[in-house]
Design a protein around this motif. Structure first.
Motif, PDB file in Angstrom:
ATOM      1  N   GLN A  30      17.361 -23.874 -47.070  1.00 62.78           N
ATOM      2  CA  GLN A  30      16.706 -22.816 -47.835  1.00 62.78           C
ATOM      3  C   GLN A  30      16.344 -21.621 -46.960  1.00 62.78           C
ATOM      4  O   GLN A  30      16.073 -20.536 -47.469  1.00 62.78           O
ATOM      5  N   ARG A  31      16.349 -21.808 -45.660  1.00 65.75           N
ATOM      6  CA  ARG A  31      16.053 -20.720 -44.733  1.00 65.75           C
ATOM      7  C   ARG A  31      17.326 -20.091 -44.175  1.00 65.75           C
ATOM      8  O   ARG A  31      17.277 -19.329 -43.222  1.00 65.75           O
ATOM      9  N   ASP A  82       8.704 -22.457 -39.846  1.00 65.38           N
ATOM     10  CA  ASP A  82       7.790 -21.338 -40.072  1.00 65.38           C
ATOM     11  C   ASP A  82       6.777 -21.210 -38.932  1.00 65.38           C
ATOM     12  O   ASP A  82       6.469 -20.100 -38.471  1.00 65.38           O
ATOM     13  N   GLY A  88       9.925 -18.744 -44.308  1.00 64.55           N
ATOM     14  CA  GLY A  88       9.402 -18.477 -45.644  1.00 64.55           C
ATOM     15  C   GLY A  88       8.250 -17.491 -45.612  1.00 64.55           C
ATOM     16  O   GLY A  88       7.269 -17.687 -44.887  1.00 64.55           O
ATOM     17  N   ASP A  89       8.325 -16.418 -46.376  1.00 67.33           N
ATOM     18  CA  ASP A  89       7.307 -15.353 -46.343  1.00 67.33           C
ATOM     19  C   ASP A  89       5.922 -15.855 -46.739  1.00 67.33           C
ATOM     20  O   ASP A  89       4.927 -15.551 -46.088  1.00 67.33           O
ATOM     21  N   PRO A 122      10.820 -27.614 -42.663  1.00 59.19           N
ATOM     22  CA  PRO A 122      10.652 -26.181 -42.950  1.00 59.19           C
ATOM     23  C   PRO A 122       9.316 -25.627 -42.456  1.00 59.19           C
ATOM     24  O   PRO A 122       9.239 -24.473 -42.031  1.00 59.19           O
TER      25      PRO A 122
END
Length: 338
Positions: free
Chosen positions: A58-59, A253, A166-167, A249
């Motif tokens: 997803q990244r 981050d 992820g923001d 994930p």
């Protein structure tokens, strides 16, 4: 997708490729270089991979869909693979690229009836793989990228992996942790202790950087938690042991926030490189020429001893000189240069 032309709706067919992903974190990070090359040709990329990899994929903005499976590494899973292949027939993929070399990894694309199935010969996969590649480039990342190029390609240009944190997660993490220089340590290695820099050396680095006002975060899986606790004990100063306390994930981050990383040759080393962090990568039993960190901000420390790379899980000579002779002072000096 369709466009309006002379009053008619014309359907534009975009090539869709299914990638059979690898089973290791570092290899999955390196596979992003292949995704980047394929995306330049404007194809849709779906990746079939173990469940653990979903957050990592997803990244990677190049990936359209990640399709998870729970088949254990090394497990045949004949029935599960057959059912998954039959289910994927409806997606009408034009090509599958099979990154693992095993025979069983080619079964799903075969049962999905994907017309072009690209991969290396591996475990004698004739018939399962019908776009067979024979000669492998020396580096793993080049092997992956070459499968996305024509057979007769003379040059392999390899873009470095680049993960997108992820923001939302980043905003939360920035509020939770003080914004001071942060050193990340990755003291574990899935393959075994022959890839692990001594814990007392990590502790020496911790004490020095804490004295300079840095905070220390230790990353790893749940299996690495004892390593983190041992470093804390040996250093005798405050540092945050995150081993086993983050998902993959979340680790991506958090690593995006640090100032520098020291790591064994491991999956997290490749994650740090793909985040373009200042990185010191320590190599013992493995070969930095085959699986180097793919970043211009990475420094590799390898002594290139006669006995290395041995590719063993534990040192066959019982001395681990390939890593024990890389002293903390050399690592600290490289940190100063960054």
């Amino acid at each position: 997708m369709s466009i309006l032309w002379n009053g008619l709706h014309l359907r534009i067919v975009t090539t869709a490729i299914l990638i059979i992903g690898p089973s290791w974190v570092g290899d999955m990070v390196m596979a992003q270089s292949l995704f980047k090359v394929l995306k330049q040709a404007d194809v849709n990329i779906d990746v079939l991979a173990p469940t653990w990899s979903q957050g990592l994929l997803q990244r990677m903005p190049e990936v359209r869909h990640s399709i998870s499976h729970s088949i254990e590494h090394g497990q045949l899973g004949w029935g599960a693979r057959r059912r998954m292949g039959q289910k994927l027939r409806s997606q009408a993929y034009q090509q599958a690229i099979i990154l693992p070399n095993s025979w069983k990894s080619a079964l799903i694309p075969f049962w999905a009836k994907i017309p072009r199935r690209t991969g290396y010969r591996g475990e004698m996969r004739y018939g399962l793989v019908n776009d067979m590649r024979q000669m492998k480039p020396p580096r793993t990342v080049e092997q992956f990228v070459a499968l996305g190029l024509p057979k007769n390609a003379q040059k392999i240009d390899v873009p470095n992996p680049r993960l997108n944190p992820g923001d939302v997660a980043l905003q939360r993490l920035k509020l939770e942790y003080p914004q001071v220089p942060t050193l990340a340590l990755c003291p574990g290695a899935e393959y075994g202790p022959a890839k692990c820099w001594p814990l007392e050396y990590y502790a020496t680095v911790v004490k020095q950087k804490k004295a300079e006002g840095w905070q220390i975060w230790i990353f790893g899986s749940e299996k690495d938690a004892p390593l983190g606790r041992e470093i804390q004990s040996l250093a005798g100063v405050e540092c945050l042991n995150l081993c086993g306390k983050t998902t993959l994930p979340e680790a991506v981050d958090l690593l995006s926030l640090v100032s520098a990383v020291i790591s064994n040759d491991s999956g997290l080393m490749h994650v740090a490189a793909a985040l373009d962090k200042p990185l010191i990568a320590l190599y013992g039993s493995s070969n930095p020429g085959m699986t180097p960190p793919l970043s211009t901000h990475a420094r590799v420390l390898s002594l290139n001893l006669e006995c290395s790379p041995c590719y063993q899980r534990t040192c066959p000579l019982k001395h681990l000189k390939c890593l024990r002779d890389i002293k903390p002072a050399a690592v600290l000096e490289l940190l100063k240069e960054d």
